[in-house]
Design an enzyme around this catalytic site. Structure first.
Site, PDB file in Angstrom:
ATOM      1  N   ASN A 284     -14.672  -3.611   3.335  1.00  0.00           N
ATOM      2  CA  ASN A 284     -14.005  -2.652   4.342  1.00  0.00           C
ATOM      3  C   ASN A 284     -14.531  -2.160   5.675  1.00  0.00           C
ATOM      4  OD1 ASN A 284     -11.175  -0.925   5.809  1.00  0.00           O
ATOM      5  ND2 ASN A 284     -11.563  -3.035   6.242  1.00  0.00           N
ATOM      6  N   GLY A 285     -14.063  -2.671   6.865  1.00  0.00           N
ATOM      7  CA  GLY A 285     -14.654  -1.687   7.760  1.00  0.00           C
ATOM      8  C   GLY A 285     -16.159  -2.758   9.082  1.00  0.00           C
TER       9      GLY A 285
ATOM     10  N   CYS B 178      -6.883   6.831   4.653  1.00  0.00           N
ATOM     11  CA  CYS B 178      -6.242   7.222   5.865  1.00  0.00           C
ATOM     12  C   CYS B 178      -6.401   8.693   6.974  1.00  0.00           C
ATOM     13  CB  CYS B 178      -4.914   6.528   6.089  1.00  0.00           C
ATOM     14  SG  CYS B 178      -4.098   7.380   7.703  1.00  0.00           S
TER      15      CYS B 178
ATOM     16  N   GLN C 256       0.805  -1.484   0.062  1.00  0.00           N
ATOM     17  CA  GLN C 256      -0.213   0.260  -0.081  1.00  0.00           C
ATOM     18  C   GLN C 256       0.945   1.435  -0.204  1.00  0.00           C
ATOM     19  OE1 GLN C 256      -2.410   2.070   3.383  1.00  0.00           O
ATOM     20  NE2 GLN C 256      -4.203   0.974   2.094  1.00  0.00           N
TER      21      GLN C 256
ATOM     22  N   GLY D 171      -9.681  -5.887   9.137  1.00  0.00           N
ATOM     23  CA  GLY D 171      -8.809  -5.580  10.134  1.00  0.00           C
ATOM     24  C   GLY D 171      -8.297  -6.262  11.333  1.00  0.00           C
TER      25      GLY D 171
ATOM     26  N   LYS E  64      -7.502   1.835  -2.235  1.00  0.00           N
ATOM     27  CA  LYS E  64      -8.517   1.765  -0.602  1.00  0.00           C
ATOM     28  C   LYS E  64      -9.172   3.284  -0.125  1.00  0.00           C
ATOM     29  CE  LYS E  64      -8.997  -0.664   3.108  1.00  0.00           C
ATOM     30  NZ  LYS E  64      -9.089   0.668   5.014  1.00  0.00           N
TER      31      LYS E  64
END
Length: 334
Positions: free
Chosen positions: A210-211, A99, A69, A233, A138
């Site tokens: 994701n999440g 981020c 990444q 994650g 992402k």
């Protein structure tokens, strides 16, 4: 560029997590699952291109499939960094547009890029043009005052127009002001439905979600509902056996690499011995293994023995074996 092989691995992936998914963590996760796609911590393009910090790309062949990444906002610099990552052997290059940390914002990259989809599309084109491996993105569903149902389709549309074939969507907004990075992982509400809507809107785009995903049952549910992949994650880090230990069987119908968490711990000993022989310290590896027995008898003793002893200069595999004995004793007594 076709990325069907990466997409197959990404049916379950482990998210890039700063200070966590280093090469020792990734080796441990690979011991648990032969199939899951693993990601590096975010590496900034300026560090590679301007700083020459190529040591940040170090990894072992045993970690594969593993993706790099990148963080950055300058398309030319990102393309150069992508080229370095591909040359280092990574099977995928991922651009961080999610981020929310202050440090990332100050560099005008990460989630703040959600405000400039044209720039992201330009960066993607240059990155993909520089390498033969797949480039992915992402992102969040939006930032700050954006209305995700309006802005996310435009963001994805620009990426698709640039040739992007796979996106990982963290199903939360990021608040760039007013919330810490930790709060941004918990406070903004999850909107899984919107991610499903994006899959319906862009049926040819490979979309991973994701999440807030905590279990393999959830993972299986998202896959069965039509999403292409699931990125986990913190649950994969804090409860690695629950997520990765049985993932090969549950997600891919494959034989698990290790039959038990105890077997996984023992499988790490040769790697630890090699790391120590090269001048490394035990805690650099075992800090990623503290959650191996989470929810099982002896988990607290396992963590305590490793946490208290692994920093000692003379700590070695014997400490891991001692910790394992406490777990086995607790299991027999349960």
């Amino acid at each position: 560029m076709p990325n069907l092989a990466a997409a197959a691995a990404a049916r379950l992936s482990v998210a890039p997590m700063m200070d966590w998914t280093d090469r020792h963590c990734r080796f441990f996760h690979r011991v648990l699952s032969r199939n899951a796609l693993l990601y590096t911590e975010m590496v900034t393009a300026p560090a590679l291109v301007r700083g020459g910090a190529l040591h940040l790309l170090e990894h072992s062949a045993e970690e594969h499939p593993v993706a790099l990444q990148l963080g950055g906002s300058d398309p030319t610099e990102l393309a150069q960094a992508a080229r370095l990552g591909a040359a280092a052997g990574y099977c995928e290059i991922n651009l961080n547009c999610g981020c929310p940390s202050d440090r990332v914002q100050s560099g005008t990259f990460g989630a703040v890029l959600m405000r400039d989809p044209a720039l992201v599309a330009r960066a993607f084109r240059m990155m993909q043009g520089a390498v033969e491996v797949p480039v992915t993105v992402k992102c969040r569903i939006g930032v700050d005052e954006q209305i995700p149902a309006e802005t996310l389709p435009e963001f994805l549309s620009q990426l698709v127009g640039a040739g992007c074939e796979r996106v990982i969507i963290h199903a939360r907004k990021a608040w760039l002001k007013g919330l810490s990075p930790k709060e941004n992982r918990d406070i903004p509400p999850l909107d899984y439905a919107l991610v499903h809507e994006m899959k319906a809107l862009f049926p040819n785009l490979i979309i991973d979600i994701n999440g807030g995903i905590e279990t393999l049952d959830q993972t299986r549910g998202f896959l069965d509902a039509g999403l292409d992949g699931v990125m986990v994650g913190r649950a994969a880090y804090h409860r690695p056996w629950d997520i990765l230990g049985t993932a090969d069987a549950v997600i891919w119908g494959d034989t698990p690499r290790c039959a038990t968490p105890e077997a996984a711990a023992i499988a790490m000993i040769p790697y630890i011995e090699a790391h120590l022989a090269g001048g490394g310290r035990l805690h650099q590896v075992t800090r990623h293994m503290l959650g191996l027995f989470a929810g099982r008898p002896g988990a607290r003793l396992w963590r305590r023995v490793l946490s208290e002893g692994a920093n000692r200069p003379d700590a070695g595999p014997a400490l891991l074996e001692e910790a394992l004995e406490t777990v086995q004793a607790a299991s027999r007594a349960a």
